[in-house]
Design a protein around this motif. Structure first.
Motif, PDB file in Angstrom:
ATOM      1  N   THR A   9      28.064  14.272 -11.898  1.00 35.05           N
ATOM      2  CA  THR A   9      28.592  14.991 -10.732  1.00 35.05           C
ATOM      3  C   THR A   9      28.050  14.447  -9.419  1.00 35.05           C
ATOM      4  O   THR A   9      28.621  14.724  -8.367  1.00 35.05           O
ATOM      5  N   GLY A  10      26.939  13.730  -9.437  1.00 36.35           N
ATOM      6  CA  GLY A  10      26.511  12.940  -8.304  1.00 36.35           C
ATOM      7  C   GLY A  10      25.813  13.609  -7.140  1.00 36.35           C
ATOM      8  O   GLY A  10      25.970  13.149  -5.999  1.00 36.35           O
ATOM      9  N   PRO A  11      24.985  14.664  -7.329  1.00 36.76           N
ATOM     10  CA  PRO A  11      24.233  15.227  -6.192  1.00 36.76           C
ATOM     11  C   PRO A  11      22.964  14.433  -5.913  1.00 36.76           C
ATOM     12  O   PRO A  11      21.867  14.986  -5.804  1.00 36.76           O
ATOM     13  N   ALA A  12      23.091  13.113  -5.813  1.00 39.11           N
ATOM     14  CA  ALA A  12      21.931  12.223  -5.781  1.00 39.11           C
ATOM     15  C   ALA A  12      21.170  12.309  -4.459  1.00 39.11           C
ATOM     16  O   ALA A  12      21.766  12.454  -3.381  1.00 39.11           O
ATOM     17  N   LEU A  13      19.860  12.208  -4.561  1.00 36.79           N
ATOM     18  CA  LEU A  13      18.996  12.160  -3.382  1.00 36.79           C
ATOM     19  C   LEU A  13      18.983  10.749  -2.825  1.00 36.79           C
ATOM     20  O   LEU A  13      18.826   9.773  -3.561  1.00 36.79           O
ATOM     21  N   SER A  14      19.134  10.621  -1.517  1.00 38.44           N
ATOM     22  CA  SER A  14      19.053   9.317  -0.861  1.00 38.44           C
ATOM     23  C   SER A  14      17.667   8.713  -1.038  1.00 38.44           C
ATOM     24  O   SER A  14      16.659   9.416  -0.864  1.00 38.44           O
ATOM     25  N   PRO A  15      17.554   7.418  -1.370  1.00 33.42           N
ATOM     26  CA  PRO A  15      16.235   6.782  -1.449  1.00 33.42           C
ATOM     27  C   PRO A  15      15.440   6.910  -0.151  1.00 33.42           C
ATOM     28  O   PRO A  15      14.216   7.062  -0.185  1.00 33.42           O
ATOM     29  N   ALA A  72      19.442   6.718 -11.000  1.00 33.48           N
ATOM     30  CA  ALA A  72      17.993   6.593 -10.819  1.00 33.48           C
ATOM     31  C   ALA A  72      17.716   5.490  -9.810  1.00 33.48           C
ATOM     32  O   ALA A  72      18.506   4.558  -9.656  1.00 33.48           O
ATOM     33  N   ASN A  73      16.579   5.613  -9.145  1.00 31.71           N
ATOM     34  CA  ASN A  73      16.183   4.665  -8.100  1.00 31.71           C
ATOM     35  C   ASN A  73      14.661   4.614  -8.080  1.00 31.71           C
ATOM     36  O   ASN A  73      14.010   5.665  -8.256  1.00 31.71           O
ATOM     37  N   PRO A  74      14.038   3.465  -7.865  1.00 31.84           N
ATOM     38  CA  PRO A  74      12.573   3.389  -7.919  1.00 31.84           C
ATOM     39  C   PRO A  74      11.858   4.310  -6.931  1.00 31.84           C
ATOM     40  O   PRO A  74      10.845   4.925  -7.274  1.00 31.84           O
ATOM     41  N   THR A  75      12.369   4.412  -5.711  1.00 31.86           N
ATOM     42  CA  THR A  75      11.722   5.288  -4.734  1.00 31.86           C
ATOM     43  C   THR A  75      11.874   6.747  -5.134  1.00 31.86           C
ATOM     44  O   THR A  75      10.928   7.539  -5.064  1.00 31.86           O
ATOM     45  N   VAL A  76      13.067   7.105  -5.582  1.00 32.25           N
ATOM     46  CA  VAL A  76      13.315   8.473  -6.039  1.00 32.25           C
ATOM     47  C   VAL A  76      12.451   8.784  -7.259  1.00 32.25           C
ATOM     48  O   VAL A  76      11.887   9.887  -7.379  1.00 32.25           O
ATOM     49  N   ALA A  77      12.311   7.824  -8.160  1.00 30.81           N
ATOM     50  CA  ALA A  77      11.505   8.032  -9.368  1.00 30.81           C
ATOM     51  C   ALA A  77      10.048   8.315  -9.022  1.00 30.81           C
ATOM     52  O   ALA A  77       9.391   9.132  -9.686  1.00 30.81           O
ATOM     53  N   THR A 120       0.833  -1.200   0.000  1.00 36.78           N
ATOM     54  CA  THR A 120       0.000   0.000   0.000  1.00 36.78           C
ATOM     55  C   THR A 120       0.873   1.257   0.000  1.00 36.78           C
ATOM     56  O   THR A 120       0.705   2.149  -0.821  1.00 36.78           O
ATOM     57  N   SER A 121       1.783   1.335   0.962  1.00 37.40           N
ATOM     58  CA  SER A 121       2.718   2.457   1.017  1.00 37.40           C
ATOM     59  C   SER A 121       3.818   2.266  -0.017  1.00 37.40           C
ATOM     60  O   SER A 121       4.152   1.128  -0.373  1.00 37.40           O
ATOM     61  N   GLU A 122       4.350   3.385  -0.505  1.00 34.84           N
ATOM     62  CA  GLU A 122       5.434   3.290  -1.474  1.00 34.84           C
ATOM     63  C   GLU A 122       6.608   2.508  -0.890  1.00 34.84           C
ATOM     64  O   GLU A 122       6.976   2.686   0.267  1.00 34.84           O
ATOM     65  N   ALA A 123       7.210   1.660  -1.705  1.00 36.14           N
ATOM     66  CA  ALA A 123       8.323   0.829  -1.241  1.00 36.14           C
ATOM     67  C   ALA A 123       9.593   1.660  -1.130  1.00 36.14           C
ATOM     68  O   ALA A 123       9.809   2.604  -1.899  1.00 36.14           O
ATOM     69  N   LEU A 124      10.417   1.293  -0.163  1.00 38.01           N
ATOM     70  CA  LEU A 124      11.700   1.957   0.048  1.00 38.01           C
ATOM     71  C   LEU A 124      12.799   1.048  -0.486  1.00 38.01           C
ATOM     72  O   LEU A 124      13.052  -0.036   0.049  1.00 38.01           O
ATOM     73  N   PHE A 125      13.450   1.483  -1.551  1.00 35.17           N
ATOM     74  CA  PHE A 125      14.494   0.682  -2.188  1.00 35.17           C
ATOM     75  C   PHE A 125      15.860   1.214  -1.771  1.00 35.17           C
ATOM     76  O   PHE A 125      16.438   2.083  -2.431  1.00 35.17           O
ATOM     77  N   LEU A 126      16.360   0.695  -0.657  1.00 32.74           N
ATOM     78  CA  LEU A 126      17.686   1.071  -0.169  1.00 32.74           C
ATOM     79  C   LEU A 126      18.714   0.170  -0.839  1.00 32.74           C
ATOM     80  O   LEU A 126      19.177  -0.825  -0.281  1.00 32.74           O
TER      81      LEU A 126
END
Length: 412
Positions: free
Chosen positions: A246-252, A67-72, A32-38
């Motif tokens: 350059t890698g300013p990526a958001l943590s999942p 790219a990451n599923p949670t971030v997407a 139900t809740s969005e999955a957290l893909f760490l």
């Protein structure tokens, strides 16, 4: 993970609905809740799939810096509420501003920026960009004649925030965007104070919108994050290569927290904005307050523009007390419920002294040009009961209750 084919077309539904359901993708578990893909990386079925993924001929998650599923899911949800074609998130709001500018600019380019910028944004334009051979010119954002003069020659990028931090100055977005486009520039708008619910710059002529998701989008003082939104071609061809390399990526994990925060954005912004409007009126009648800035008040010199561009005045009120820095510090040090903090857009009400915090490093002369006096206090309204916020301000300003108007009957 694939979108549910039976879900309704969310672009046709209300903002609150989009904030709850937008971008959600479920795994085969049907959560139900969005999955957290760490996860930092992803597994391929075979070497051929890995090769095709790197070549871009198949769609497959490659590395969470890219790219990451949670971030997407967060990026898709932000697109739905902003009305943007594409979004890329970053680790912080300043990373979003920096990426939007440096991905687009090169040596020899020219930037025109509104003078009223957050301190770190001002530093990027005034100090960092010239180091790379990029010309920078500041204008008074409310003065259309200055925009016309500055944009009378070739320009590559315009940067502004409206309302501005902390004095809530507005920029006429459609007028400036038209001038900028004639000059060859893209328009980048920091929309943090208004949020995508109260103002949508892309519909007013802007090309790119940036956010510190740390503020209202999280809204509960938990995590850092940023976002850049705009047209698909610019995001994919200009911004994405910069972010990828350059890698300013958001943590999942931060993306997941932001997804949970954004679900209540409409409720929080509405409640805090209504309280802010009431508190602004109370402060304006207060004998211990010399001036109040709030976009929707009749005494704001740009109220008509605010009503054209915004659906409400927002969650921030700035006010001035007598006595300069000493007077402001005395008031802030007497606050009991309202915390002293340089953050904003939180569920808790927060007060800061811009001259000695967020805008300290731009210098006294520049603060004077922006109207940031030593007696100015920026107040970010939270979700407390309005009468309790009033009571705290009353006792901090040391005026008997009879001198205040009272919110019990008039507050939300």
């Amino acid at each position: 993970m694939t979108p549910d084919p039976f879900r309704p077309d969310l672009s046709r539904l209300g903002a609150a609905t989009r904030l709850v359901h937008g971008g959600t993708q479920r795994s085969h578990h049907g959560e139900t809740s969005e999955a957290l893909f760490l996860t930092s990386g992803y597994v391929y079925d075979d070497a051929e799939q890995a090769e095709a993924t790197f070549a871009g001929t198949v769609e497959h998650y490659q590395y969470s810096r890219f790219a990451n599923p949670t971030v997407a899911m967060l990026e898709q949800r932000l697109c739905l509420i902003e009305g943007a074609e594409e979004c890329r998130t970053t680790a912080t709001g300043m990373a979003a501003v920096n990426a939007a500018l440096l991905s687009h600019l090169k040596a020899g380019d020219r930037v025109v920026a509104a003078r009223a910028l957050f301190g770190s944004c001002h530093w990027i334009v005034s100090t960092l960009l010239p180091k790379f051979g990029i010309e920078a010119e500041f204008v008074d954002g409310a003065d259309l004649a200055q925009w016309q003069a500055a944009l009378s020659r070739r320009t590559d990028l315009v940067l502004l925030e409206t309302p501005s931090n902390p004095m809530l100055e507005l920029v006429d977005l459609p007028a400036v965007a038209e001038l900028a486009h004639v000059a060859g520039a893209i328009v980048v708008v920091d929309n943090v104070f208004a949020t995508p619910l109260l103002q949508q710059p892309l519909k007013l002529g802007a090309d790119v919108v940036v956010y510190s998701c740390t503020k209202h989008i999280d809204g509960q003082g938990r995590v850092l994050g940023g976002a850049v939104l705009g047209r698909g071609k610019w995001i994919n061809d200009v911004l994405q290569p910069f972010i990828r390399n350059t890698g300013p990526a958001l943590s999942p994990f931060n993306a997941w927290v932001l997804l949970k925060g954004i679900e209540t954005l409409a409720l929080r912004v509405d409640a805090a904005s209504r309280t802010a409007a009431t508190i602004a009126d109370v402060l304006a009648r207060h004998p211990g307050v010399t001036r109040v800035w709030y976009p929707m008040r009749a005494d704001h010199k740009q109220q008509a523009l605010a009503r054209r561009q915004m659906s409400a005045g927002g969650t921030v009120v700035t006010f001035e007390v007598a006595g300069g820095k000493d007077g402001a510090f005395q008031v802030m040090n007497r606050l009991q419920l309202i915390a002293v903090s340089n953050n904003l857009g939180d569920s808790k009400s927060l007060a800061t002294h811009p001259a000695t915090t967020t805008h300290m490093r731009i210098g006294e002369q520049e603060r004077a040009r922006l109207g940031i006096t030593d007696g100015a206090i920026r107040l970010s309204i939270g979700l407390e009961d309005a009468p309790d916020i009033e009571q705290d301000l009353r006792q901090a300003l040391c005026v008997p209750p009879a001198r205040m108007s009272g919110l019990a009957a008039n507050g939300p």
